[in-house]
Structures are given as structure tokens and as C-alpha cells.
Write a protein that holds these residues in place. Structure first.
Motif, mmCIF file in Angstrom:
data_model
loop_
_atom_site.group_PDB
_atom_site.id
_atom_site.type_symbol
_atom_site.label_atom_id
_atom_site.label_comp_id
_atom_site.label_asym_id
_atom_site.label_seq_id
_atom_site.Cartn_x
_atom_site.Cartn_y
_atom_site.Cartn_z
ATOM 1 N N HIS A 1 -14.190 17.035 24.639
ATOM 2 C CA HIS A 1 -13.157 16.409 23.819
ATOM 3 C C HIS A 1 -11.804 17.082 24.029
ATOM 4 O O HIS A 1 -11.724 18.264 24.359
ATOM 5 N N THR A 2 -10.746 16.309 23.829
ATOM 6 C CA THR A 2 -9.379 16.808 23.963
ATOM 7 C C THR A 2 -8.598 16.464 22.701
ATOM 8 O O THR A 2 -8.697 15.337 22.196
ATOM 9 N N LEU A 3 -7.846 17.423 22.209
ATOM 10 C CA LEU A 3 -7.002 17.172 21.040
ATOM 11 C C LEU A 3 -5.720 16.481 21.473
ATOM 12 O O LEU A 3 -5.072 16.913 22.430
ATOM 13 N N ARG A 4 -5.353 15.419 20.753
ATOM 14 C CA ARG A 4 -4.117 14.692 21.044
ATOM 15 C C ARG A 4 -3.054 15.083 20.019
ATOM 16 O O ARG A 4 -3.110 14.664 18.870
ATOM 17 N N LEU A 5 -2.095 15.893 20.437
ATOM 18 C CA LEU A 5 -0.970 16.250 19.581
ATOM 19 C C LEU A 5 0.209 15.339 19.890
ATOM 20 O O LEU A 5 0.470 15.032 21.064
ATOM 21 N N LEU A 6 0.922 14.929 18.858
ATOM 22 C CA LEU A 6 2.147 14.157 19.031
ATOM 23 C C LEU A 6 3.325 14.979 18.528
ATOM 24 O O LEU A 6 3.266 15.592 17.458
ATOM 25 N N HIS A 7 4.404 14.980 19.321
ATOM 26 C CA HIS A 7 5.627 15.679 18.954
ATOM 27 C C HIS A 7 6.787 14.684 18.923
ATOM 28 O O HIS A 7 6.708 13.604 19.531
ATOM 29 N N PRO A 8 7.881 15.030 18.259
ATOM 30 C CA PRO A 8 9.063 14.147 18.301
ATOM 31 C C PRO A 8 9.552 13.941 19.726
ATOM 32 O O PRO A 8 9.374 14.798 20.599
ATOM 33 N N ALA A 9 10.146 12.801 19.963
ATOM 34 C CA ALA A 9 10.702 12.501 21.294
ATOM 35 C C ALA A 9 11.685 13.598 21.700
ATOM 36 O O ALA A 9 12.485 14.061 20.880
ATOM 37 N N GLY A 10 11.605 14.004 22.956
ATOM 38 C CA GLY A 10 12.470 15.061 23.457
ATOM 39 C C GLY A 10 11.922 16.456 23.257
ATOM 40 O O GLY A 10 12.563 17.437 23.645
ATOM 41 N N TRP A 11 10.713 16.549 22.676
ATOM 42 C CA TRP A 11 10.105 17.864 22.447
ATOM 43 C C TRP A 11 9.927 18.611 23.760
ATOM 44 O O TRP A 11 9.619 18.038 24.797
ATOM 45 N N SER A 12 10.136 19.926 23.710
ATOM 46 C CA SER A 12 9.941 20.791 24.869
ATOM 47 C C SER A 12 9.160 22.026 24.447
ATOM 48 O O SER A 12 9.468 22.649 23.418
ATOM 49 N N TYR A 13 8.163 22.399 25.219
ATOM 50 C CA TYR A 13 7.392 23.607 24.954
ATOM 51 C C TYR A 13 8.292 24.835 24.969
ATOM 52 O O TYR A 13 8.106 25.764 24.182
ATOM 53 N N LEU B 1 9.435 11.722 11.595
ATOM 54 C CA LEU B 1 8.196 10.980 11.382
ATOM 55 C C LEU B 1 8.437 9.483 11.462
ATOM 56 O O LEU B 1 7.590 8.729 11.970
ATOM 57 N N HIS B 2 9.582 9.019 10.989
ATOM 58 C CA HIS B 2 9.927 7.599 11.113
ATOM 59 C C HIS B 2 9.907 7.179 12.579
ATOM 60 O O HIS B 2 9.355 6.127 12.936
ATOM 61 N N ALA B 3 10.521 7.989 13.436
ATOM 62 C CA ALA B 3 10.555 7.664 14.863
ATOM 63 C C ALA B 3 9.149 7.664 15.464
ATOM 64 O O ALA B 3 8.796 6.770 16.253
ATOM 65 N N ILE B 4 8.331 8.644 15.102
ATOM 66 C CA ILE B 4 6.966 8.706 15.632
ATOM 67 C C ILE B 4 6.165 7.496 15.208
ATOM 68 O O ILE B 4 5.434 6.886 16.007
ATOM 69 N N LEU B 5 6.290 7.104 13.944
ATOM 70 C CA LEU B 5 5.542 5.947 13.440
ATOM 71 C C LEU B 5 5.892 4.675 14.192
ATOM 72 O O LEU B 5 5.075 3.742 14.273
ATOM 73 N N HIS B 6 7.083 4.646 14.761
ATOM 74 C CA HIS B 6 7.519 3.462 15.518
ATOM 75 C C HIS B 6 7.410 3.651 17.021
ATOM 76 O O HIS B 6 7.982 2.880 17.789
ATOM 77 N N GLY B 7 6.685 4.688 17.448
ATOM 78 C CA GLY B 7 6.357 4.812 18.866
ATOM 79 C C GLY B 7 7.206 5.749 19.677
ATOM 80 O O GLY B 7 7.002 5.864 20.888
ATOM 81 N N ALA B 8 8.162 6.455 19.055
ATOM 82 C CA ALA B 8 9.018 7.383 19.794
ATOM 83 C C ALA B 8 8.453 8.797 19.648
ATOM 84 O O ALA B 8 8.714 9.479 18.647
ATOM 85 N N TYR B 9 7.660 9.222 20.618
ATOM 86 C CA TYR B 9 7.033 10.537 20.538
ATOM 87 C C TYR B 9 6.626 11.007 21.926
ATOM 88 O O TYR B 9 6.600 10.237 22.888
ATOM 89 N N GLU B 10 6.324 12.310 22.002
ATOM 90 C CA GLU B 10 5.764 12.909 23.205
ATOM 91 C C GLU B 10 4.306 13.240 22.927
ATOM 92 O O GLU B 10 4.004 13.900 21.920
#
Length: 305
Positions: free
Chosen positions: A279-291, A128-137
Motif C-alpha cells: 500500500h501507498t499513502l496518498r498525501l495532498l498538498h496545496p498547489a505549488g507545494w515544494s519539499y 483547502l478551498h482550492a484542494i476541494l476544487h482540484g488544485a493540489y499536488e
């Protein structure tokens, strides 16, 4: 709408490069221990430099009234990130409501599967720290807009992120459904029901009924019969821009479920119309996330050597 003023002190300092400054928390407040979990996450966000609010029902049911309590429209207008602490069901419920506001959502998993609430609670701080600072997918997910029509009038409307399911009643008999796609007749189907699922919902009821997995980037839909009378009646993948109409021809006590969270009873002649939501849902995942990492972990696939 805010129920209570914020009585917490302001964050000690705004962290540099903070991408999200006002975060709303939506908790699975029915779960044992949820109050302590929500409070811990709120303290973490505050220490990161974020303004923190709680979704209104979360605040009322946990008693954490030291944070502003906002209803969904207020979250949509005031917050730039929503953090769901719970399971996929919690994410489905709030995601349908927040999609219209364009607020991105992050899921911390306290449930069992966690296909879309994919950050384990035990490791949320680093991620979550990384996401809050812009590192996300970022992972956009399509929604369905569904309506039920009776005698030319719309009698029910709902939005679905997973699926729209037409089911027979409790009696041991099939229902007959007339299915159309973009106004073209497909077939009259006799079955226990029919599932129309998004790619997000392809890992839910659709999968249990024998439907295929759809990668979220496809954006299409899958139409899956439930225990069909005709064995050649197989799942079919449809483009996301099409409109599906299902008419109740015969059968007792039929109903329509939307994400298994809202329900309406159906009569003979009722038409369920399903189209893509605007409408489209915007999900955020940690950087490097893979389905595929998600599928492998949640479905317990063999990881190989």
C-alpha cells in the motif's frame, strides 16, 4: 460502521467542480480546544458543499455527534478525502490505516513541526478551498510492512510510515544485531540500536541519529545505526524493493518500535523483517507545494538573499 445518523441538514448546494464531495475529519482530540477547531473545519466543509463525517474516536471524544461517526473501514469505503486536523503523529496513525483504501489525506497542522501536516490552521480556508476544487499536488509515500519472527513463527506484525526502530533496553549496555539485506549478510553491529526509515521518516528519529534526508520521490530507505560501537558503521541508503532482516544476537530488554506508536519486546534470536508494503499513502498538498520549502521552514535553514 456509523454510530449515529447525520442530523445536520444537507449542504445547501453542491459547489461546481467540487473534486471531493464526502470528507472525513480526523482530529487530535486530546489537544486543548480541539472540539472547537474540528467543529469550525466541519462547518467550513459543509458550507463548501461537502458531506462531512467524523472519524469515530474523534466524534466520541469531542462530543460532536451531529455528524455521522465512521470507523476506518467505513471511511475507506464511503469517503473520497480524509482531513487530518492535528500534527504529524495524528497523520501517521490514521495514514497507516487508510492507505489500504487509497483515500487521499490532507493535513491541517496543529502540532509543532508539521512535515506532512503542512497547512497552517490560520490559512486553511483558502488552501483547502482550492484542494476541494482540484488544485493540489499529490505526493505518494511508501510504507513498510514489518514482522517479528520467533522460532519460525510470526509473533507480531505492524505497518510503518516513518520507521522501524530496534532499541536496547534501559540498561547502559549495547545490543548486538545481525543485519541482512535481501538474504545477504551485511554485518554484526554493536550499537544502541538501528533505525530503518522511509523517506518520510528521514526527517524524524533518523535525522537525529545522523541519517541523511531523502527526497520523497526517491522512495528508498535509509538504515541508520544509533550510537554504534564501530565509528565506521555509517548510515546507508537502500533501494525500496529490498528486504531487511535484523536478528537480536545479544543484549538485554531489546524492543522494536514502529513509528513510535506500537511496540513489542524482543528476545535473543528474534528476527525483525522489514519489506515494502503493498500500500501507498496518498498525501495532498496545496498547489505549488515544494519539499524544499518544507525543509527550509521546518528546519530553519538560512533562506538567503
Amino acid at each position: 460502521m456509523s454510530l449515529h445518523p447525520d442530523t445536520r441538514s444537507a449542504p445547501a448546494a453542491v459547489a461546481p467542480n467540487l473534486r471531493f464531495s464526502h470528507v472525513a475529519i480526523i482530529g487530535k482530540y486530546q489537544a486543548p480546544g480541539s472540539r472547537d477547531v474540528v467543529d469550525e473545519v466541519a462547518h467550513f466543509l459543509h458550507d463548501e458543499g461537502c458531506d462531512v463525517s467524523l472519524e469515530r474516536d474523534t466524534a466520541l471524544n469531542t462530543g460532536l455527534m451531529q455528524y455521522p461517526a465512521l470507523d476506518v473501514p467505513a471511511i475507506g469505503q464511503a469517503c473520497d478525502l480524509a482531513l487530518v486536523v492535528g500534527g504529524d503523529g495524528t497523520m501517521l496513525g490514521i495514514g497507516r490505516q487508510l492507505a489500504r483504501y487509497g483515500v487521499p489525506l490532507v493535513g491541517i497542522n496543529q502540532g509543532r513541526l508539521g512535515f506532512i501536516t503542512d497547512i497552517p490552521f490560520g490559512s486553511y480556508r483558502e488552501k483547502l478551498h482550492a484542494i476541494l476544487h482540484g488544485a493540489y499536488e499529490e505526493d505518494p509515500r511508501a510504507l513498510m510492512a514489518a514482522s517479528v519472527w520467533r522460532d519460525g513463527r510470526c509473533v507480531f506484525e505492524a505497518t510503518a510510515l516513518n520507521d522501524v526502530v530496534v532499541n536496547r533496553g534501559g540498561v547502559a549496555s549495547m545490543i548486538e544485531l545481525r543485519v541482512e539485506v535481501d538474504g545477504h549478510f551485511v554485518a554484526n553491529q554493536r550499537a544502541d540500536g538501528l533505525i530503518i526509515a522511509t523517506s518520510t521518516g528521514s526527517t524524524a528519529y533518523s535525522l537525529s541519529a545522523g541519517g541523511p534526508l531523502l527526497h520523497p520521490a526517491i522512495g528508498g530507505w535509509v538504515m541508520v545505526p544509533i550510537a554504534p560501537h564501530t565509528l565506521s558503521n555509517r548510515p546507508i541508503v537502500l533501494p525500496a524493493h529490498c528486504e531487511v532482516a535484523v536478528e537480536i544476537v545479544s543484549g538485554k530488554d531489546a524492543s522494536a518500535n514502529f513509528d513510535m506508536q506500537s511496540l513489542t519486546s524482543l528476545l535473543h534470536g528474534d528476527r525483525i523483517v522489514v519489506r515494502r508494503s503493498e500500500h501507498t499513502l496518498r498525501l495532498l498538498h496545496p498547489a505549488g507545494w515544494s519539499y524544499f520549502d518544507t525543509l527550509r521552514k521546518k528546519l530553519h535553514w538560512n533562506e538567503g538573499g
